[in-house]
Design a protein around this motif. Structure first.
Motif, PDB file in Angstrom:
ATOM      1  N   HIS A 154      -6.262   1.405  -4.944  1.00  0.00           N
ATOM      2  CA  HIS A 154      -6.118   1.447  -3.485  1.00  0.00           C
ATOM      3  C   HIS A 154      -7.512   1.240  -2.877  1.00  0.00           C
ATOM      4  O   HIS A 154      -8.486   1.820  -3.361  1.00  0.00           O
ATOM      5  N   GLY A 172       0.836  -1.200   0.000  1.00  0.00           N
ATOM      6  CA  GLY A 172       0.000   0.000   0.000  1.00  0.00           C
ATOM      7  C   GLY A 172       0.870   1.248   0.000  1.00  0.00           C
ATOM      8  O   GLY A 172       2.056   1.211  -0.352  1.00  0.00           O
ATOM      9  N   GLU A 173       0.272   2.359   0.431  1.00  0.00           N
ATOM     10  CA  GLU A 173       0.951   3.658   0.324  1.00  0.00           C
ATOM     11  C   GLU A 173       1.693   4.018   1.629  1.00  0.00           C
ATOM     12  O   GLU A 173       2.919   4.056   1.671  1.00  0.00           O
ATOM     13  N   ALA A 174       0.933   4.253   2.654  1.00  0.00           N
ATOM     14  CA  ALA A 174       1.508   4.684   3.933  1.00  0.00           C
ATOM     15  C   ALA A 174       0.472   4.476   5.021  1.00  0.00           C
ATOM     16  O   ALA A 174      -0.731   4.472   4.743  1.00  0.00           O
ATOM     17  N   PRO A 175       0.918   4.328   6.266  1.00  0.00           N
ATOM     18  CA  PRO A 175      -0.058   4.160   7.348  1.00  0.00           C
ATOM     19  C   PRO A 175      -0.946   5.392   7.495  1.00  0.00           C
ATOM     20  O   PRO A 175      -0.498   6.521   7.287  1.00  0.00           O
ATOM     21  N   GLY A 176      -2.193   5.152   7.861  1.00  0.00           N
ATOM     22  CA  GLY A 176      -3.104   6.230   8.238  1.00  0.00           C
ATOM     23  C   GLY A 176      -3.139   6.344   9.758  1.00  0.00           C
ATOM     24  O   GLY A 176      -2.299   5.759  10.464  1.00  0.00           O
ATOM     25  N   ASN A 232       3.620  -1.390   3.365  1.00  0.00           N
ATOM     26  CA  ASN A 232       3.403  -0.111   2.692  1.00  0.00           C
ATOM     27  C   ASN A 232       4.717   0.417   2.132  1.00  0.00           C
ATOM     28  O   ASN A 232       5.797   0.005   2.571  1.00  0.00           O
ATOM     29  N   GLU A 255      -3.593   2.977  11.655  1.00  0.00           N
ATOM     30  CA  GLU A 255      -2.404   2.138  11.509  1.00  0.00           C
ATOM     31  C   GLU A 255      -1.268   2.668  12.379  1.00  0.00           C
ATOM     32  O   GLU A 255      -0.532   1.917  13.017  1.00  0.00           O
ATOM     33  N   PRO A 313      -0.513  -2.393   9.412  1.00  0.00           N
ATOM     34  CA  PRO A 313      -1.066  -1.804   8.190  1.00  0.00           C
ATOM     35  C   PRO A 313      -2.522  -2.227   7.936  1.00  0.00           C
ATOM     36  O   PRO A 313      -2.933  -3.325   8.323  1.00  0.00           O
ATOM     37  N   PHE A 314      -3.241  -1.358   7.294  1.00  0.00           N
ATOM     38  CA  PHE A 314      -4.595  -1.656   6.808  1.00  0.00           C
ATOM     39  C   PHE A 314      -5.505  -2.237   7.893  1.00  0.00           C
ATOM     40  O   PHE A 314      -6.021  -3.346   7.762  1.00  0.00           O
TER      41      PHE A 314
HETATM   42  N1  URA Z   1      -3.642   3.074   3.447  1.00  0.00           N
HETATM   43  C1  URA Z   1      -2.444   2.535   3.116  1.00  0.00           C
HETATM   44  O1  URA Z   1      -1.929   2.756   2.031  1.00  0.00           O
HETATM   45  N2  URA Z   1      -1.845   1.761   4.018  1.00  0.00           N
HETATM   46  C2  URA Z   1      -2.355   1.486   5.193  1.00  0.00           C
HETATM   47  O2  URA Z   1      -1.724   0.748   5.949  1.00  0.00           O
HETATM   48  C3  URA Z   1      -3.610   2.042   5.517  1.00  0.00           C
HETATM   49  C4  URA Z   1      -4.236   2.833   4.635  1.00  0.00           C
END
Ligand code: URA
Length: 215
Positions: free
Chosen positions: A160, A45-49, A85, A52, A58-59
């Motif tokens: 995503h 994925g992209e990055a933690p929100g 991520n 997370e 993650p996710f």
């Molecule tokens: N979106 C992401 O790209 N990664 C995450 O871990 C949570 C949301």
């Protein structure tokens, strides 16, 4: 115990103490990744929100629930795959990752992929797809097309899950089709080392084998 675990745990420890970019100063937790180090399928994925960052996994928010549901529909649980991520730390306010943050962090992802050595890598959204395929082409054009990739893996870009939540049932259905393709690739027999899954159920969109991944 898998022979890669000590090396993998050393990498995790390194990431957990990382101060290579400014995100180290605003994170609650480093979100290294979750799942099986022996997984045949890995998601990027992209990055933690926010959720997370708070939970260190993650996710785990709404997008994660959709990811878990789509995985279940192809007969897989979260603990059977690996989820990571591009960035291991949350950008404040969920802003987009910055180029210098991606540069500082991409070595962790490269090592995770090298050690896990999955048969299939699924990139979730534009940031992961652009980094791993070294492309500027957008996800809407690239999704659902298998790429022969690094270490013999097949890389399949998809939307995503957060974009699917915003985009509604049509986008979720497109992801569902892409997950069905993932299932098909996983169902093919694994070839001998070095010749992994040369056969694809659909056209191979591009040969992204690279000497220097994430350049
Ligand atoms: N979106 C992401 O790209 N990664 C995450 O871990 C949570 C949301």
């Amino acid at each position: 115990m898998s022979r890669i675990i000590p090396e993998f745990e050393a990498l995790r420890a390194q990431a957990e103490g990382c101060f290579a970019c400014r995100l180290a100063h605003t994170r609650t937790n480093v979100v290294f990744g979750v799942g099986s180090v022996e997984a045949e399928l890995m998601f990027v994925g992209e990055a933690p929100g926010q959720n997370e960052d708070l939970q260190g996994e993650p996710f785990v928010g709404a997008a994660g629930q959709l990811l878990t549901r789509l995985l279940g529909e192809i007969g897989l649980r979260r603990d059977e795959v690996y989820i990571a991520n591009v960035l291991k730390c949350r950008p404040p306010g969920n802003r987009d990752p910055r180029p210098e943050e991606i540069d500082a962090c991409k070595g962790y992802l490269r090592e995770q992929i090298r050690m896990i050595h999955p048969r299939v890598v699924v990139t979730l959204g534009n940031f992961a797809t652009k980094l791993l395929l070294k492309t500027e082409v957008g996800i809407t054009r690239l999704r659902g097309q298998p790429h022969r990739w690094w270490l013999g893996a097949t890389l399949i870009p998809t939307f995503h899950p957060a974009a699917a939540l915003r985009g509604g049932p049509k986008v979720v259905d497109a992801m569902r089709q892409d997950f069905a393709l993932v299932r098909q690739v996983l169902d093919q027999p694994a070839g001998p080392p070095g010749t992994q899954h040369e056969e694809h159920p659909g056209p191979v969109a591009g040969d992204a084998q690279q000497m220097e991944l994430f350049g």
